[in-house]
Motif scaffolding. Structure first.
Motif, PDB file in Angstrom:
ATOM      1  N   GLY A  89       1.345  -1.349   0.265  1.00 35.71           N
ATOM      2  CA  GLY A  89       0.554   0.351  -0.289  1.00 35.71           C
ATOM      3  C   GLY A  89       0.747   1.508  -0.039  1.00 35.71           C
ATOM      4  O   GLY A  89       0.252   2.002   0.633  1.00 35.71           O
ATOM      5  N   TRP A  90       1.980   1.003  -1.112  1.00 29.47           N
ATOM      6  CA  TRP A  90       3.296   2.265  -0.514  1.00 29.47           C
ATOM      7  C   TRP A  90       3.037   3.480  -2.128  1.00 29.47           C
ATOM      8  O   TRP A  90       2.726   2.369  -2.901  1.00 29.47           O
ATOM      9  N   GLN A  91       3.078   3.942  -1.526  1.00 23.93           N
ATOM     10  CA  GLN A  91       3.218   5.612  -2.463  1.00 23.93           C
ATOM     11  C   GLN A  91       4.220   6.544  -2.108  1.00 23.93           C
ATOM     12  O   GLN A  91       4.390   6.561  -1.340  1.00 23.93           O
ATOM     13  N   PRO A  92       4.648   7.035  -3.580  1.00 24.36           N
ATOM     14  CA  PRO A  92       5.784   8.424  -2.827  1.00 24.36           C
ATOM     15  C   PRO A  92       4.936   9.324  -2.509  1.00 24.36           C
ATOM     16  O   PRO A  92       3.702   9.953  -2.566  1.00 24.36           O
ATOM     17  N   GLN A  93       4.718  10.127  -1.714  1.00 20.99           N
ATOM     18  CA  GLN A  93       4.611  11.616  -1.159  1.00 20.99           C
ATOM     19  C   GLN A  93       4.539  12.410  -1.732  1.00 20.99           C
ATOM     20  O   GLN A  93       4.699  13.521  -1.861  1.00 20.99           O
ATOM     21  N   PHE A  94       6.064  12.492  -1.898  1.00 23.49           N
ATOM     22  CA  PHE A  94       6.890  13.572  -1.730  1.00 23.49           C
ATOM     23  C   PHE A  94       7.282  13.726  -3.357  1.00 23.49           C
ATOM     24  O   PHE A  94       7.760  12.491  -4.101  1.00 23.49           O
ATOM     25  N   SER A  95       7.733  14.737  -4.098  1.00 23.62           N
ATOM     26  CA  SER A  95       7.943  15.210  -5.159  1.00 23.62           C
ATOM     27  C   SER A  95       9.732  15.076  -5.324  1.00 23.62           C
ATOM     28  O   SER A  95      10.410  15.312  -4.202  1.00 23.62           O
ATOM     29  N   LEU A  96      10.144  15.569  -6.915  1.00 29.00           N
ATOM     30  CA  LEU A  96      11.250  15.837  -6.779  1.00 29.00           C
ATOM     31  C   LEU A  96      12.190  17.123  -6.703  1.00 29.00           C
ATOM     32  O   LEU A  96      12.958  17.400  -5.713  1.00 29.00           O
ATOM     33  N   ALA A  97      10.765  18.260  -6.548  1.00 31.60           N
ATOM     34  CA  ALA A  97      11.199  19.352  -6.493  1.00 31.60           C
ATOM     35  C   ALA A  97      11.131  19.252  -4.425  1.00 31.60           C
ATOM     36  O   ALA A  97      12.298  20.610  -4.122  1.00 31.60           O
ATOM     37  N   ASP A  98      10.345  18.535  -3.978  1.00 28.98           N
ATOM     38  CA  ASP A  98      10.625  19.108  -2.941  1.00 28.98           C
ATOM     39  C   ASP A  98      11.909  18.175  -2.035  1.00 28.98           C
ATOM     40  O   ASP A  98      12.833  18.937  -1.192  1.00 28.98           O
ATOM     41  N   ALA A  99      12.273  16.845  -2.476  1.00 29.61           N
ATOM     42  CA  ALA A  99      13.709  15.726  -2.235  1.00 29.61           C
ATOM     43  C   ALA A  99      14.450  17.150  -2.483  1.00 29.61           C
ATOM     44  O   ALA A  99      15.384  17.174  -1.408  1.00 29.61           O
ATOM     45  N   LEU A 100      14.664  17.830  -3.670  1.00 34.31           N
ATOM     46  CA  LEU A 100      15.841  19.060  -3.565  1.00 34.31           C
ATOM     47  C   LEU A 100      15.633  20.237  -2.761  1.00 34.31           C
ATOM     48  O   LEU A 100      16.618  20.340  -2.238  1.00 34.31           O
ATOM     49  N   ARG A 101      14.751  20.302  -2.258  1.00 38.46           N
ATOM     50  CA  ARG A 101      14.396  21.777  -1.212  1.00 38.46           C
ATOM     51  C   ARG A 101      14.960  21.333  -0.562  1.00 38.46           C
ATOM     52  O   ARG A 101      15.274  21.805   0.221  1.00 38.46           O
ATOM     53  N   HIS A 102      14.778  20.077   0.160  1.00 37.16           N
ATOM     54  CA  HIS A 102      14.661  19.409   1.649  1.00 37.16           C
ATOM     55  C   HIS A 102      16.278  18.935   1.765  1.00 37.16           C
ATOM     56  O   HIS A 102      16.897  19.550   2.919  1.00 37.16           O
ATOM     57  N   ALA A 103      16.583  18.759   0.474  1.00 36.40           N
ATOM     58  CA  ALA A 103      18.200  18.623   0.521  1.00 36.40           C
ATOM     59  C   ALA A 103      18.889  19.729   0.566  1.00 36.40           C
ATOM     60  O   ALA A 103      20.391  19.872   1.121  1.00 36.40           O
TER      61      ALA A 103
END
Ligand SMILES: NC(=O)c1ccc[n+]([C@@H]2O[C@H](COP(=O)([O-])OP(=O)(O)OC[C@H]3O[C@@H](n4cnc5c(N)ncnc54)[C@H](O)[C@@H]3O)[C@@H](O)[C@H]2O)c1
Length: 349
Positions: free
Chosen positions: A322-336
């Motif tokens: 029942g898994w699906q990603p919740q964050f976008s690529l842009a979210d991941a890069l902003r957080h990094a």
């Protein structure tokens, strides 16, 4: 935080990049993580940051997983007091290039730690295992997106070999111990950081992975990023990968544990990725659009051992976990980037 108690989980390599984010996800889901790490590629300071973030004090056993019997004797009384419901096994060396230069260290550490974990399960009667595998087990797949049924190609590095061998060891172990069950999580490219910027990826020395290299280059800490290969058979000529936010990946481990609870005898490989191919150029452009920070970069020749493109079919993760990603690529890069920006100068390689 959810305070319901779903059981104690031994998290080897729990002070590392993916392990520390998984500890947060475990606590949020009502599990009690107990960490085991020798800090070969992490710092004990992560324990304070986990405390700040979760408000809970985290127990960490400083120990080397390859010391099978010595660690077993330390785990035994802990298990008698509060039994371990399962193990999440992250502890491994993970740098592909380094594994080519120092193969024996990789075989010793990664296979030695794996053997220990299985021995501990047998000796203590722990039945559930979630293992950190990797899309490197697929090599350059014949068809994309790659699903779990794709045949394994010869690995391109000793690191990749250790992941393939660990998967085989776990399969053999579960066949011989059918009350046990395991999920082999084949990660694609984990990136990003916790949205609080309290946890993230801090490689010791110059980064090997693209995103920490990119953020450190954007911060002016290290020389410009080299884009290796601009003549791949991909839309813009640069290599294509599947990038997954580390918090989504962390949540996948919790869902894998939940799934395993009623599945004795199962040994199931499951891909965790964003199911989307992103080129190096697209990644750089998305980073700058999301953060406003330019990325100093240059182009260079292809790197030996790199495949042209790989991205995941994650149907099974959705169906089984029942898994699906919740964050976008842009979210991941902003957080990094937020993580990079709070790092002290002393972290500079
Ligand atoms: N980060 C990635 O891109 C990626 C991709 C696919 C798979 N993986 C796998 O995921 C797992 C975690 O990766 P990560 O990125 O968090 O790496 P990491 O290096 O940040 O974390 C690994 C942790 O294991 C510890 N460790 C290593 N050997 C140990 C030993 N013998 N005893 C005790 N502790 C030991 C290290 O100190 C570190 O804290 C690894 O198995 C890695 O191969 C990572």
């Amino acid at each position: 935080m959810n305070t319901a108690h779903k059981g104690r989980i031994l998290v080897t390599g729990g002070a590392g990049y993916i392990g520390s984010h998984t500890v947060v996800a475990l606590l949020e889901a009502g599990y009690e993580p107990l960490l085991l790490d020798n800090f070969a590629n992490s710092s004990p300071s992560v324990l304070e940051r986990l405390h700040t973030l979760t408000g809970q004090s985290i127990t960490c056993l400083e120990a080397d997983c390859t010391q099978t019997d010595a660690v077993l004797e330390r785990l035994r009384p802990l298990h008698v007091a509060i039994p371990f419901a399962g193990i999440i096994h992250f502890a491994a060396y993970k740098a592909v290039g380094e594994s080519m230069a120092r193969p024996l260290e990789y075989y010793h550490n990664n296979l030695g730690a794996m053997t220990s974990v299985l021995r501990w399960m047998e000796e203590l009667g722990i039945s559930l295992l979630v293992f950190s595998s990797s899309c490197t087990v697929y090599g350059q797949p014949e068809a994309l997106p790659v699903s779990e049924s794709a045949p394994m190609q010869p690995a391109s590095s000793p690191y990749g070999h250790t992941k393939q061998m660990c998967e085989q060891m776990i399969g053999d172990f579960v066949r011989a111990n059918p009350s046990c069950a395991a999920v082999l999580l084949r990660y694609f490219n984990p990136i990003g950081a916790h949205p609080s910027a309290l946890l993230g990826e801090l490689p010791l020395g110059r980064p090997n992975n693209l995103v920490p290299y990119l953020t450190q280059a954007a911060a002016g800490w290290i020389p410009p990023l080299t884009v290796f290969g601009t003549d791949y058979p991909t839309p813009d000529g640069t290599a294509v990968r599947d990038y997954i936010h580390v918090c989504d990946l962390a949540r996948g481990h919790v869902q894998a544990l939940d799934y395993l609870a009623h599945k004795p005898g199962i040994c199931q490989a499951i891909n965790l990725g964003a199911s989307e191919g992103v080129s190096v150029r697209q990644l750089i452009d998305t980073f700058t659009a999301a953060t406003g920070a330019p990325v100093p970069h240059q182009t260079g020749p292809r790197r030996a051992g790199d495949v042209a493109q790989v991205y995941a079919d994650t149907t099974l993760a959705t169906q089984l976990l029942g898994w699906q990603p919740q964050f976008s690529l842009a979210d991941a890069l902003r957080h990094a980037w937020a993580w990079q920006q709070q790092l002290p100068e002393t972290s500079r390689p």
